[in-house]
Design an enzyme around this catalytic site. Structure first.
Site, PDB file in Angstrom:
ATOM      1  N   GLU A   1       0.856  -1.184   0.000  1.00 52.50           N
ATOM      2  CA  GLU A   1       0.000   0.000   0.000  1.00 52.50           C
ATOM      3  C   GLU A   1       0.893   1.235   0.000  1.00 52.50           C
ATOM      4  O   GLU A   1       2.026   1.205   0.483  1.00 52.50           O
ATOM      5  CB  GLU A   1      -0.942  -0.006   1.215  1.00 52.50           C
ATOM      6  CG  GLU A   1      -2.118  -0.927   1.000  1.00 52.50           C
ATOM      7  CD  GLU A   1      -3.194  -0.810   2.073  1.00 52.50           C
ATOM      8  OE1 GLU A   1      -3.065   0.038   2.982  1.00 52.50           O
ATOM      9  OE2 GLU A   1      -4.154  -1.603   2.004  1.00 52.50           O
TER      10      GLU A   1
ATOM     11  N   ARG B   1      -6.006   3.615 -24.508  1.00 50.58           N
ATOM     12  CA  ARG B   1      -6.288   2.870 -25.742  1.00 50.58           C
ATOM     13  C   ARG B   1      -7.635   2.152 -25.698  1.00 50.58           C
ATOM     14  O   ARG B   1      -8.195   1.841 -26.725  1.00 50.58           O
ATOM     15  CB  ARG B   1      -5.143   1.881 -26.035  1.00 50.58           C
ATOM     16  CG  ARG B   1      -3.917   2.580 -26.597  1.00 50.58           C
ATOM     17  CD  ARG B   1      -2.722   1.654 -26.698  1.00 50.58           C
ATOM     18  NE  ARG B   1      -2.181   1.340 -25.381  1.00 50.58           N
ATOM     19  CZ  ARG B   1      -1.126   0.551 -25.186  1.00 50.58           C
ATOM     20  NH1 ARG B   1      -0.516   0.014 -26.217  1.00 50.58           N
ATOM     21  NH2 ARG B   1      -0.677   0.322 -23.970  1.00 50.58           N
ATOM     22  N   GLN B   2      -8.164   1.913 -24.490  1.00 46.12           N
ATOM     23  CA  GLN B   2      -9.523   1.319 -24.408  1.00 46.12           C
ATOM     24  C   GLN B   2     -10.493   2.502 -24.330  1.00 46.12           C
ATOM     25  O   GLN B   2     -10.945   2.896 -23.254  1.00 46.12           O
ATOM     26  CB  GLN B   2      -9.628   0.399 -23.184  1.00 46.12           C
ATOM     27  CG  GLN B   2     -11.017  -0.211 -22.963  1.00 46.12           C
ATOM     28  CD  GLN B   2     -11.259  -1.543 -23.662  1.00 46.12           C
ATOM     29  OE1 GLN B   2     -10.329  -2.187 -24.140  1.00 46.12           O
ATOM     30  NE2 GLN B   2     -12.516  -1.954 -23.752  1.00 46.12           N
TER      31      GLN B   2
ATOM     32  N   HIS C   1      -3.725   8.911 -26.345  1.00 43.25           N
ATOM     33  CA  HIS C   1      -3.878   8.091 -27.549  1.00 43.25           C
ATOM     34  C   HIS C   1      -4.850   8.696 -28.570  1.00 43.25           C
ATOM     35  O   HIS C   1      -4.557   8.734 -29.755  1.00 43.25           O
ATOM     36  CB  HIS C   1      -4.283   6.671 -27.175  1.00 43.25           C
ATOM     37  CG  HIS C   1      -4.294   5.765 -28.350  1.00 43.25           C
ATOM     38  ND1 HIS C   1      -3.177   5.539 -29.114  1.00 43.25           N
ATOM     39  CD2 HIS C   1      -5.296   5.064 -28.941  1.00 43.25           C
ATOM     40  CE1 HIS C   1      -3.479   4.731 -30.109  1.00 43.25           C
ATOM     41  NE2 HIS C   1      -4.754   4.434 -30.025  1.00 43.25           N
TER      42      HIS C   1
ATOM     43  N   LYS D   1      -0.546  -1.439 -45.073  1.00 46.26           N
ATOM     44  CA  LYS D   1      -0.376  -2.845 -44.674  1.00 46.26           C
ATOM     45  C   LYS D   1      -1.130  -3.743 -45.643  1.00 46.26           C
ATOM     46  O   LYS D   1      -2.309  -3.531 -45.897  1.00 46.26           O
ATOM     47  CB  LYS D   1      -0.927  -3.055 -43.255  1.00 46.26           C
ATOM     48  CG  LYS D   1      -0.116  -2.368 -42.189  1.00 46.26           C
ATOM     49  CD  LYS D   1      -0.661  -2.711 -40.804  1.00 46.26           C
ATOM     50  CE  LYS D   1      -0.129  -1.711 -39.798  1.00 46.26           C
ATOM     51  NZ  LYS D   1      -0.735  -1.801 -38.487  1.00 46.26           N
TER      52      LYS D   1
ATOM     53  N   SER E   1       4.977  -0.258 -27.128  1.00 43.32           N
ATOM     54  CA  SER E   1       4.708  -1.144 -25.985  1.00 43.32           C
ATOM     55  C   SER E   1       5.545  -2.422 -26.126  1.00 43.32           C
ATOM     56  O   SER E   1       6.663  -2.501 -25.627  1.00 43.32           O
ATOM     57  CB  SER E   1       3.217  -1.441 -25.906  1.00 43.32           C
ATOM     58  OG  SER E   1       2.955  -2.301 -24.837  1.00 43.32           O
TER      59      SER E   1
HETATM   60  C1  R5P Z   1      -1.598   1.757 -31.205  1.00 46.27           C
HETATM   61  O1  R5P Z   1      -2.716   2.151 -31.448  1.00 46.27           O
HETATM   62  C2  R5P Z   1      -0.479   2.649 -30.803  1.00 46.27           C
HETATM   63  O2  R5P Z   1      -0.482   3.863 -31.496  1.00 46.27           O
HETATM   64  C3  R5P Z   1       0.847   1.943 -30.994  1.00 46.27           C
HETATM   65  O3  R5P Z   1       1.057   1.735 -32.386  1.00 46.27           O
HETATM   66  C4  R5P Z   1       0.846   0.618 -30.295  1.00 46.27           C
HETATM   67  O4  R5P Z   1       0.468   0.772 -28.958  1.00 46.27           O
HETATM   68  C5  R5P Z   1       2.228  -0.020 -30.363  1.00 46.27           C
HETATM   69  O5  R5P Z   1       2.198  -1.226 -29.692  1.00 46.27           O
HETATM   70  P1  R5P Z   1       3.340  -2.312 -29.832  1.00 46.27           P
HETATM   71  O6  R5P Z   1       4.644  -1.630 -29.518  1.00 46.27           O
HETATM   72  O7  R5P Z   1       2.962  -3.360 -28.820  1.00 46.27           O
HETATM   73  O8  R5P Z   1       3.293  -2.823 -31.225  1.00 46.27           O
END
Ligand code: R5P
Length: 285
Positions: free
Chosen positions: A39, A94-95, A127, A187, A217
């Site tokens: 805590e 992001r959510q 985001h 892509k 991430s």
């Molecule tokens: C996604 O919407 C973000 O803008 C990044 O592209 C994403 O979070 C990157 O994630 P990672 O490094 O896991 O591919």
């Protein structure tokens, strides 16, 4: 002029120090520790009566969220004039919608609670800026891209690339500062296992390329992009982001394929070569 008083949460010590220098503000003496059961305990050691206070703290990882609430509550125990919260990395952003029935809108859940003790919010490359509509208090989002652009001038890239068209504006911002062209990845799915990422309009052969994104991430997005760029003949590839989360050993994996990995100090890590302090300072006025 009354000096600002900056309270640094434990996620943001370096940035708070840099911001205090930029804003000619005082860093508040704060005691933050964890009990043996994890805590959190916080105590503001200075008097904040009649002060304009700035609290800097990320909402990631989870334990920093509780620390934020405790610090905001402790600050509000004084008779302060105003509390501005700077959230350099807004975790859970992001959510921002329900992808499946029964899910929360996580960013909205945090926003509702964060604003309880706060008069103004500053976020950095949240985001999606549209989520700021859920704040009932003044809120502003600043971009890390100008600082990244200034840094990249030294590396002199030929082209700035966004990993997808959603990040194209970021690539344009950086390219305008560097004075080079910009593009995004198209892509194409080859089969179930393979996705080909090609730059939409510009050939990268023999070029120095910088990829810019808000978050890295796992590094998966940038690693795939870099491998594709190298296959297409790119000379050097620089991976740049505002928020370097670098989950698990993502930084090491990125450093193995990219020629340089650069993040801002929104999250302190070995790649945070760029400071967002001056961009935040402009919004404190
Ligand atoms: C996604 O919407 C973000 O803008 C990044 O592209 C994403 O979070 C990157 O994630 P990672 O490094 O896991 O591919």
């Amino acid at each position: 002029m009354i000096k600002l008083r900056i309270v640094s949460g434990s996620s943001s010590r370096l940035l708070s120090k840099r911001l205090a220098e930029e804003a000619n503000a005082d860093l508040v003496d704060v005691n933050i520790k964890r009990f043996p059961d994890r805590e959190c305990y916080v105590r503001i050691m200075d008097d904040l009566d009649n002060e304009n206070v700035v609290l800097i703290q990320n909402t990631w990882p989870d334990e920093n969220i509780v620390e934020f609430f405790l610090l905001a509550d402790a600050i509000k125990e004084f008779k302060i004039k105003k509390l501005t919260a700077v959230i350099p990395y807004f975790g859970y952003a992001r959510q921002d919608k329900k992808f499946n029935p029964g899910e929360p809108i996580s960013v909205r859940a945090l926003i509702k609670r964060i604003q309880i003790d706060v008069d103004k919010i500053i976020t950095v490359d949240i985001h999606d800026e549209n989520v700021l509509k859920w704040f009932d208090i003044p809120s502003i989002n600043v971009s890390g891209m100008p600082a990244i652009g200034e840094y990249l001038k030294k590396l002199n890239p030929d082209i700035i690339i966004a990993p997808d068209d959603g990040a194209l504006q970021k690539a344009k911002n950086v390219a305008d500062i560097v004075g080079c062209s910009y593009d995004y990845f198209d892509k194409k799915r080859i089969d179930d296992m393979h996705v080909e990422m090609k730059t939409k309009n510009i050939d990268v052969e023999n070029k120095n390329v910088a990829i810019v994104d808000d978050i890295i991430s796992t590094g998966g997005t940038i690693i795939t992009a870099t491998k594709n760029l190298k296959k297409q003949g790119a000379k050097n590839v620089y991976a740049c982001c505002t928020h370097g989360l670098f989950a698990e050993n993502a930084l090491e994996k990125l450093q193995n394929v990219c020629d340089k990995v650069i993040s801002t100090d929104s999250i302190e890590n070995p790649a945070s070569a760029v400071s967002i302090a001056s961009e935040i300072e402009k919004m404190l006025k």
